[in-house]
Motif scaffolding. Sequence first.
Motif, PDB file in Angstrom:
ATOM      1  N   ASP A  23       0.827  -1.209   0.000  1.00  0.00           N
ATOM      2  CA  ASP A  23       0.000   0.000   0.000  1.00  0.00           C
ATOM      3  C   ASP A  23       0.865   1.264   0.000  1.00  0.00           C
ATOM      4  OD1 ASP A  23      -2.601  -1.359   2.178  1.00  0.00           O
ATOM      5  OD2 ASP A  23      -2.361  -1.400  -0.011  1.00  0.00           O
ATOM      6  N   ARG A  24       2.098   1.134   0.475  1.00  0.00           N
ATOM      7  CA  ARG A  24       2.943   2.322   0.640  1.00  0.00           C
ATOM      8  C   ARG A  24       4.152   2.354  -0.289  1.00  0.00           C
ATOM      9  NH1 ARG A  24       2.211   0.298   5.746  1.00  0.00           N
ATOM     10  NH2 ARG A  24       4.430  -0.257   5.980  1.00  0.00           N
ATOM     11  N   HIS A  25       4.520   1.223  -0.884  1.00  0.00           N
ATOM     12  CA  HIS A  25       5.733   1.156  -1.700  1.00  0.00           C
ATOM     13  C   HIS A  25       5.433   0.502  -3.040  1.00  0.00           C
ATOM     14  CE1 HIS A  25       8.333   2.161   1.770  1.00  0.00           C
ATOM     15  NE2 HIS A  25       7.468   1.441   2.465  1.00  0.00           N
ATOM     16  N   ARG A  26       6.148   0.937  -4.058  1.00  0.00           N
ATOM     17  CA  ARG A  26       5.976   0.337  -5.381  1.00  0.00           C
ATOM     18  C   ARG A  26       6.872  -0.878  -5.575  1.00  0.00           C
ATOM     19  NH1 ARG A  26       7.007   4.170  -9.836  1.00  0.00           N
ATOM     20  NH2 ARG A  26       6.165   2.449 -11.064  1.00  0.00           N
ATOM     21  N   LEU A  27       7.923  -1.005  -4.771  1.00  0.00           N
ATOM     22  CA  LEU A  27       8.811  -2.167  -4.849  1.00  0.00           C
ATOM     23  C   LEU A  27       8.939  -2.772  -3.458  1.00  0.00           C
ATOM     24  CD1 LEU A  27      10.884  -4.059  -6.166  1.00  0.00           C
ATOM     25  CD2 LEU A  27      12.626  -2.306  -5.750  1.00  0.00           C
ATOM     26  N   GLU A  75      10.795   3.645 -12.911  1.00  0.00           N
ATOM     27  CA  GLU A  75      11.026   5.025 -13.344  1.00  0.00           C
ATOM     28  C   GLU A  75      10.088   5.429 -14.473  1.00  0.00           C
ATOM     29  OE1 GLU A  75      15.847   5.399 -12.397  1.00  0.00           O
ATOM     30  OE2 GLU A  75      15.115   5.034 -14.443  1.00  0.00           O
ATOM     31  N   THR A  76       9.748   4.489 -15.352  1.00  0.00           N
ATOM     32  CA  THR A  76       9.034   4.850 -16.579  1.00  0.00           C
ATOM     33  C   THR A  76       7.579   4.403 -16.622  1.00  0.00           C
ATOM     34  OG1 THR A  76       9.828   2.819 -17.654  1.00  0.00           O
ATOM     35  CG2 THR A  76      11.166   4.800 -17.924  1.00  0.00           C
ATOM     36  N   CYS A  77       7.181   3.527 -15.711  1.00  0.00           N
ATOM     37  CA  CYS A  77       5.821   2.973 -15.745  1.00  0.00           C
ATOM     38  C   CYS A  77       5.139   3.263 -14.412  1.00  0.00           C
ATOM     39  CB  CYS A  77       5.861   1.470 -16.020  1.00  0.00           C
ATOM     40  SG  CYS A  77       6.808   1.032 -17.498  1.00  0.00           S
ATOM     41  N   PRO A  78       4.432   4.365 -14.297  1.00  0.00           N
ATOM     42  CA  PRO A  78       3.971   4.850 -12.990  1.00  0.00           C
ATOM     43  C   PRO A  78       2.965   3.958 -12.286  1.00  0.00           C
ATOM     44  CG  PRO A  78       3.054   6.159 -14.796  1.00  0.00           C
ATOM     45  CD  PRO A  78       4.096   5.287 -15.393  1.00  0.00           C
ATOM     46  N   LEU A 117      17.523  -0.897  -4.409  1.00  0.00           N
ATOM     47  CA  LEU A 117      17.036   0.252  -5.177  1.00  0.00           C
ATOM     48  C   LEU A 117      16.397   1.288  -4.261  1.00  0.00           C
ATOM     49  CD1 LEU A 117      15.378  -1.592  -8.205  1.00  0.00           C
ATOM     50  CD2 LEU A 117      17.648  -0.565  -8.083  1.00  0.00           C
ATOM     51  N   PRO A 118      16.430   2.559  -4.652  1.00  0.00           N
ATOM     52  CA  PRO A 118      15.768   3.600  -3.856  1.00  0.00           C
ATOM     53  C   PRO A 118      14.273   3.303  -3.733  1.00  0.00           C
ATOM     54  CG  PRO A 118      17.212   4.566  -5.524  1.00  0.00           C
ATOM     55  CD  PRO A 118      17.128   3.106  -5.833  1.00  0.00           C
ATOM     56  N   GLY A 119      13.746   3.519  -2.546  1.00  0.00           N
ATOM     57  CA  GLY A 119      12.319   3.322  -2.328  1.00  0.00           C
ATOM     58  C   GLY A 119      11.912   1.881  -2.108  1.00  0.00           C
ATOM     59  N   LEU A 167      20.811 -13.584 -10.276  1.00  0.00           N
ATOM     60  CA  LEU A 167      20.808 -12.610 -11.379  1.00  0.00           C
ATOM     61  C   LEU A 167      20.425 -11.231 -10.832  1.00  0.00           C
ATOM     62  CD1 LEU A 167      18.897 -14.931 -13.880  1.00  0.00           C
ATOM     63  CD2 LEU A 167      21.308 -14.347 -14.019  1.00  0.00           C
ATOM     64  N   ILE A 168      20.954 -10.905  -9.667  1.00  0.00           N
ATOM     65  CA  ILE A 168      20.477  -9.758  -8.905  1.00  0.00           C
ATOM     66  C   ILE A 168      20.659  -8.451  -9.650  1.00  0.00           C
ATOM     67  CG2 ILE A 168      22.649  -9.414  -7.653  1.00  0.00           C
ATOM     68  CD1 ILE A 168      19.224  -9.261  -5.989  1.00  0.00           C
ATOM     69  N   GLU A 169      21.778  -8.263 -10.329  1.00  0.00           N
ATOM     70  CA  GLU A 169      22.017  -6.991 -11.017  1.00  0.00           C
ATOM     71  C   GLU A 169      21.078  -6.808 -12.194  1.00  0.00           C
ATOM     72  OE1 GLU A 169      26.783  -6.625  -9.957  1.00  0.00           O
ATOM     73  OE2 GLU A 169      26.096  -6.543 -12.047  1.00  0.00           O
ATOM     74  N   ALA A 170      20.866  -7.888 -12.964  1.00  0.00           N
ATOM     75  CA  ALA A 170      19.956  -7.790 -14.103  1.00  0.00           C
ATOM     76  C   ALA A 170      18.531  -7.528 -13.639  1.00  0.00           C
ATOM     77  CB  ALA A 170      20.026  -9.074 -14.932  1.00  0.00           C
ATOM     78  N   ALA A 171      18.099  -8.233 -12.598  1.00  0.00           N
ATOM     79  CA  ALA A 171      16.741  -8.033 -12.076  1.00  0.00           C
ATOM     80  C   ALA A 171      16.573  -6.623 -11.532  1.00  0.00           C
ATOM     81  CB  ALA A 171      16.444  -9.067 -10.990  1.00  0.00           C
ATOM     82  N   ALA A 172      17.590  -6.133 -10.809  1.00  0.00           N
ATOM     83  CA  ALA A 172      17.510  -4.782 -10.256  1.00  0.00           C
ATOM     84  C   ALA A 172      17.458  -3.736 -11.359  1.00  0.00           C
ATOM     85  CB  ALA A 172      18.711  -4.532  -9.347  1.00  0.00           C
ATOM     86  N   GLY A 173      18.242  -3.941 -12.430  1.00  0.00           N
ATOM     87  CA  GLY A 173      18.233  -2.976 -13.530  1.00  0.00           C
ATOM     88  C   GLY A 173      16.871  -2.877 -14.199  1.00  0.00           C
TER      89      GLY A 173
END
Length: 941
Positions: free
Chosen positions: A213-217, A315-318, A332-334, A302-308
């Motif tokens: 409810d409070r975070h997107r990730l 960032e692009t899909c609100p 990641l931030p947030g 595959l942490i770096e690929a998943a994080a990217g």
Amino acid sequence: MNDRPRGTVTFLFTDIEGSTRILSAIGPERYGQLLGLHQQLIRTAIGVHNGHEIDTQGDAFFVAFERPGDAVGAAIDAQRALAEERWPEGAAIRVRMAIHTAEATTTSHGYVGVGIHRAARICAVGHGGQVLVSQATHDLLLDDTAAHALVDLGEHRLKDFDEPQRLFQLTAPGLATEFPPLRSGLTTSNLPAEMTSFVGREREVAEIRGLLDRHRLVSLVGVGGTGKTRLMLHVAGEAAGRHRDGAWLIELAPLREPGLVIDEVVRSLAIQVGPGQSAIAALTDFLRDKDLLLLLDNCEHLIEAAAGIAERLLETCPSVQALTTSREALGLPGEAAYAVPSLGLPATLDDLDLDAIAATEAVALFVERATTTLPSFRLDATTAGPVVEICRRLDGIPLALELAAARVNVLSPEEIAQGLGDRFRLLTGGRRTAVPRQQTLQALIDWSWDLLDETDQRMLRRLSVFAGGWTIEAATTVTSDPSDTGDPGASPAGPSRLDTLDGLGRLVDRSLVVVAHGGATRYGMLETIRQYSSDRLVAGGEAVALRTRHLAWFRRLVLEAASGLDGPDMVTWLRRLDADLDNVRGALDWAFETDPQAALDMSVALGRYWRSRLMGREGVDRMRQAVELARRWPTMASPMPDADRTMLVARVEVGLELIAGSSGWHAGDSLADDVVSIARESGDPALLVDALVVTVQEQMMRHGGPRTGAQRAMAYEALEVATRLDDPARLTNAQTAVAMLEAAADPVAAVGWLELATESAGRSGSPWAIGVAFQMRGRVAAQIDRLVDAQGFFREAQARFEEVGDTRFSLSAQSEHAHALRRAGAIDEADAEYRQTIRGWQRTGNRGAVANQLESLAFTALAKGDVARATRLLGAAEALREQSGDPMTAHERVEYDADVDRLRGDLDPAAFGAAWAEGRRLTAGAAVALAVAGEPPVAAR
């Protein structure tokens, strides 16, 4: 009967929610009074809005209306009256309602038609006080000016209907707006069904729901075995209804290369990557206007690929949320990282009675799973002590508890507890609380391993070579020792199929292997067990031999499938390869590393599979890799005769164009200019036909314009060679190529060639070849204004492509059917079909096709006199074509220019420019909303 509406009728269904409960609570006499008052209120609303009461059964009404707006008005008035009535306490009447418009036949017994059943099923999934509206009624209400709104509830599965139905909630002043999720099977997701009960975790579920409810990730972190995936799926199943486009699971565990992560996301969401477009750009374009929950499972390796990917999407899909599982946070931030705890544990036996012990989460899970393994198992005064000890020693780790519970059919709880105690002392030196939980799980798996005899240990570690599961036949060949011939693909000299089945049965009984029924029985492992067993395989020095035998098995499977993919068994072979896709990928990776010949053989054989599946760029990239290998192989250690090299190079280059051309990724410079010459030198007539046909098609698609003499010569040469071969599939391709050339100058002549191509395709039995032939016949028929024939051909093509499961070609055939309808003057029918196809193209991410559908819906709007809407749609289409780099064909341009000129004449220049500019400013999602619903979302303007 005679005055009832006929033809297209709007139906209203109503019934009282919880009528049986109310009857039981207040008794028959009082309930009868309330039922009569309820009927009076509804009949009044029906009468005001010209409704025809068809039937009343108990608390249910079945009403017909000539106009959908009248049905809506009756529903609103009825709900307001019911809400305002002062019902006795505990006996409030709450009525659910459904409105659906459909064609219906009247008989002496009333209405007959599928639409009536659909309306009843819609009513059944609603809640008291709620009015549900079908897609059909929604579309007819677009221009209605009544003071109400329709809220999109997404697609839902209704009982007895295979296709998902998009439903809307009617809102108006005086009507309730907040309701629980519909009582239906939501289909905008790919979440697996829960196969076992979900025990405990109420606190964790509530906390994770609060984080969402409070975070997107939100990332669920913890060691293997703590139940992160199961918890994620349970939370997502509850949360899916809060997202218009549902929840989608991306399983990363089978993947080994970071570069495959984006391809797996694209594949799972069935997104088509356009020419010149990166996979991440296609993904962000597709999700930019979506409201969904994306699940990334097992990210740790595959942490770096998943994080990217997660960072780019956030960032692009609100409106996209992400829920992940991993052994560490993405960083990641947030991001909200939630450490998944073990299950709740009992304190001590002295402090709790049996009921309290049974209520703790860890014990409840152990007992539930133990009862599944041994139905006679009971938690009682004798077993409670050992069970508590097991749960505490295993720290309440779900996977550990499930593995331990699976032993109750061969060991008593006391023996299980004793075995765990010995093993833990061995691993920890008595310092039980000083070790991380990972070691605790390692200890259990070690112990489970040691309980196996050598035969079962050998099978388990060898089975770890499979990714994504296996069949009994594959296990028998790959895990058994090969014969003394030294051939890794030879038949096993050791255990038989029955021996393998017995071994698998023992591993299934011990919860180390899982079995999936439905069609061909398949087996698999929990990923934690597979990784453990794989480590054992490497440590034992068997990994190279087993991967080589695994490659040999799947090489044979792929080569056998290659011929089947051109014939009547195409669908069967596609599904077999679908089931083993992860294994095929793994075998291909090993082949490129160790066996160039196998890599090239498999790459060529997989061409028609990649062609028929939405796989992003994977098929094209695999074949490019094969082309590079074939070109450099002569410089490698293994020499090859010139003739064999020539044939090999030709095959892989033709295979590349076969895949690239059908997916829109034309091979371009990677296709050798002299591939036809190389094919001739190879001496293989079948290869020559393929080379000639793909070269003709590639040149026509890339260059367009008038057909050249060289193209004609190649097409007719392919026809001549294919005729000599009497290969129906290749003959179909050659005849179709000739028809494509003839259609540009003499469409009537092309008709004859396509009739022959259809006959050849029928002889081949390939549904894909038949579909292509019929689609081409439809195009030529439309070209010479035989529009009724064209509609039939396109419908036949669509059916064949749906049989294959080829989304792109199915949508293409349906779109062209709508074009034929529109040109024939069936504007309403075409308009309804475009509303379906544009959604389909939007789901695949094909922006050029979406632009074409926007233009087509603009043409239907113009035909209906809605010039302003048509202008906005054309402006949106123009902007989308510029973004995607997908120009119109010359044929499309003729109609487009004529209608744009007409619009300029119908609107004054200022109005035309303003409407066009407004359309260009719309996002792709808002443009589709405008095309389908008549207005884009307010936030998207």
